[in-house]
Design a protein around this motif. Structure first.
Motif, PDB file in Angstrom:
ATOM      1  N   VAL A 194       0.835  -1.202   0.000  1.00 48.88           N
ATOM      2  CA  VAL A 194       0.000   0.000   0.000  1.00 48.88           C
ATOM      3  C   VAL A 194       0.874   1.257   0.000  1.00 48.88           C
ATOM      4  O   VAL A 194       1.859   1.350   0.739  1.00 48.88           O
ATOM      5  CB  VAL A 194      -0.939   0.038   1.226  1.00 48.88           C
ATOM      6  CG1 VAL A 194      -1.904   1.226   1.115  1.00 48.88           C
ATOM      7  CG2 VAL A 194      -1.714  -1.259   1.365  1.00 48.88           C
ATOM      8  N   ASN A 218      -4.871  -0.172  -3.876  1.00 49.32           N
ATOM      9  CA  ASN A 218      -3.980  -0.006  -2.719  1.00 49.32           C
ATOM     10  C   ASN A 218      -3.263   1.339  -2.717  1.00 49.32           C
ATOM     11  O   ASN A 218      -2.201   1.489  -2.115  1.00 49.32           O
ATOM     12  CB  ASN A 218      -2.956  -1.137  -2.659  1.00 49.32           C
ATOM     13  CG  ASN A 218      -3.583  -2.469  -2.301  1.00 49.32           C
ATOM     14  OD1 ASN A 218      -4.725  -2.517  -1.852  1.00 49.32           O
ATOM     15  ND2 ASN A 218      -2.852  -3.551  -2.509  1.00 49.32           N
ATOM     16  N   ASP A 244      -5.415  -0.634   7.244  1.00 52.29           N
ATOM     17  CA  ASP A 244      -4.844  -1.520   6.223  1.00 52.29           C
ATOM     18  C   ASP A 244      -4.131  -2.715   6.847  1.00 52.29           C
ATOM     19  O   ASP A 244      -4.224  -3.841   6.339  1.00 52.29           O
ATOM     20  CB  ASP A 244      -3.875  -0.728   5.331  1.00 52.29           C
ATOM     21  CG  ASP A 244      -4.602   0.191   4.356  1.00 52.29           C
ATOM     22  OD1 ASP A 244      -5.741  -0.141   3.988  1.00 52.29           O
ATOM     23  OD2 ASP A 244      -4.023   1.229   3.977  1.00 52.29           O
TER      24      ASP A 244
END
Length: 506
Positions: A194, A218, A244
């Motif tokens: 990410v 992402n 996340d």
């Protein structure tokens, strides 16, 4: 046979090829070209800043194919004057206030001439030792002017490299961060990586993430607010990263910005680095425009906390008198770049590289070939010195303060974001005393679009726009080398004149 005979006849009738690099002819044409460019700068203020041509204009003016016989430099320069200059938007005009500046200088131009004249291809140390070593030296010089931690300099364990643009630099650092993280957690986690920025971060980050193979879902553009002056809030970052991690994803890269493109917002580097440290996230600090100003002690605090970052960039071709292209990238751990970007084919093997005692810049960038960019930065640093460079930057900040004051003194206008450095963001209101009308978003936005179009179509000045928090904003970025206070005052008069015409219809 007939075709071959015709070709031979044409060759026999062709003019004799002249030496394409004859020193005396170069001297003659070079003098002409320097005079041509000097005349251009002497007259640049008289040109309409924004080119007024229509799409496809040049095709109508130039031949359909290249000339078979050579043409004189005199003829070519005449065509530049007649056909090319009308199609140029004059970024060096003192009346240019759009986007961010691309400041030029005599030293920058002459450095470019030297670089182009030598025409070396400095992909490794051996291919031109002076090109590599001068780059190492000037990057440490500039790093010290910025008071970067020693860990970013060759004098420490870091180092700097000159790339083309920040777009390239972000891609290189993102690739290094990606590989570093995958080495820790396994290549099978690639789809879980990410990237983080804010909704004000330059689009270069998103492009770099796409090129580096990061899944589009992402990419996190964390929302900013006017209450934080559109800077990235560390708590918002922590919340996003934590979510996340809880979802089984792998945070690995944050791009913090000092001087965002839209409003010059400042992301708080220190607090953001503290969040990143908790999750082993690589922090890149993008100070493409504003970084130059940080050589001034009064602006250095904007990059406080840089010691917690992994990489840092500024564009010397924006506000540092060094011609395009010249992006300065510093990294704490050059080996991370080298591991991700190096290739070592047999045809490039040499004793110097094998000794591990030299820098091979091909391993710090995307491309193999590279220009001698250090030459122009070296000339700029030596020709003007730290004191004059600081004063140059301060002069633009002073002019921006003046422009901001002019805007605030007219109650029809509104300053839309804090003035950091030399960018003023503003808009006009149709009925400043009627709140219900003044803040009707669509109407106000449409008015400001028309105002900017009218200003730019006049050719007297050129400014650009952005949209922040739903509001259409006009940006006045002061930074052209030739801009003086009188140009700023004149620009404001132009704005008022066009605003008067528009507001009379409301």
């Amino acid at each position: 046979m007939g075709s071959l005979k015709l070709d031979r006849e044409l060759e026999n009738n062709s003019p004799m090829m002249v030496n394409p690099l004859d020193p005396e002819e170069f001297r003659r044409q070079g003098h002409m070209l320097i005079d041509f460019i000097a005349d251009y700068y002497q007259n640049v203020e008289s040109y309409k800043v924004l080119s007024q041509v229509e799409p496809g204009y040049l095709k109508k003016l130039l031949p359909e194919s290249a000339p078979y016989y050579p043409e004189s430099i005199e003829t070519i320069l005449q065509d530049v004057q007649n056909f090319i200059i009308p199609g140029i938007t004059h970024w060096q005009s003192p009346n240019y206030f759009a986007y961010f500046p691309s400041s030029g200088s005599t030293a920058g131009f002459l450095g470019e001439i030297l670089s182009t004249g030598f025409n070396v291809v400095g992909f490794n140390w051996m291919s031109s030792p002076a090109a590599t070593e001068l780059e190492c030296i000037v990057m440490d010089w500039l790093g010290e002017m910025l008071m970067l931690p020693k860990s970013f300099l060759f004098k420490g364990n870091g180092g700097g490299v000159l790339q083309g643009t920040t777009c390239e630099a972000i891609l290189c650092t993102l690739a290094a961060a990606r590989d570093q993280m995958l080495n820790r957690c396994g290549s099978e986690k690639m789809e879980k990586l990410v990237v983080y920025g804010s909704d004000q971060t330059h689009s270069a980050l998103q492009k770099a993430a796409q090129i580096a193979g990061i899944h589009t879902k992402n990419f996190r553009a964390i929302q900013t607010t006017k209450s934080n002056s559109f800077g990235l809030c560390p708590n918002s970052l922590r919340d996003a990263v934590h979510a996340d991690v809880e979802a089984g994803l792998v945070p690995f890269f944050l791009c913090a910005t000092v001087g965002t493109t839209s409003t010059n917002a400042i992301d708080p580097i220190g607090p953001l680095c503290e969040v990143a440290k908790d999750f082993n996230i690589w922090v890149h600090v993008d100070a493409a425009y504003a970084g130059s100003a940080c050589i001034c002690p009064e602006f250095r605090h904007f990059i406080d906390g840089i010691e917690g970052a992994n990489s840092f960039t500024l564009n010397a071709h924006k506000w540092f008198l060094t011609t395009l292209d010249c992006c300065c990238l510093w990294v704490k751990d050059p080996s991370s770049l080298i591991k991700s970007l190096s290739t070592n084919p047999e045809f490039l093997r040499n004793k110097a590289t094998d000794s591990k005692l030299v820098v091979d810049y091909k391993d710090w960038q995307i491309t193999l070939s590279r220009r001698f960019r250090a030459m122009k930065l070296w000339l700029v640093l030596r020709s003007y010195g730290v004191a004059n460079l600081r004063n140059f930057l301060r002069s633009h900040v002073k002019m921006a303060k003046l422009f901001e004051e002019l805007v605030r003194n007219d109650n029809r206008f509104e300053v839309m974001a804090p003035r950091n450095f030399a960018l003023v963001c503003f808009r006009v209101l149709p009925c400043p005393n009627d709140i219900s009308v003044a803040y009707h978003v669509e109407r106000v936005n449409e008015l400001n679009k028309k105002l900017l179009e009218s200003i730019n179509e006049s050719g007297n000045v050129y400014m650009s726009s952005t949209v922040v928090d739903g509001a259409y904003i006009i940006r006045c970025a002061i930074g052209a080398t030739l801009t003086e206070e009188r140009h700023v005052i004149k620009a404001w008069e132009v704005i008022q004149e066009h605003a008067d015409a528009l507001l009379s219809k409301y």
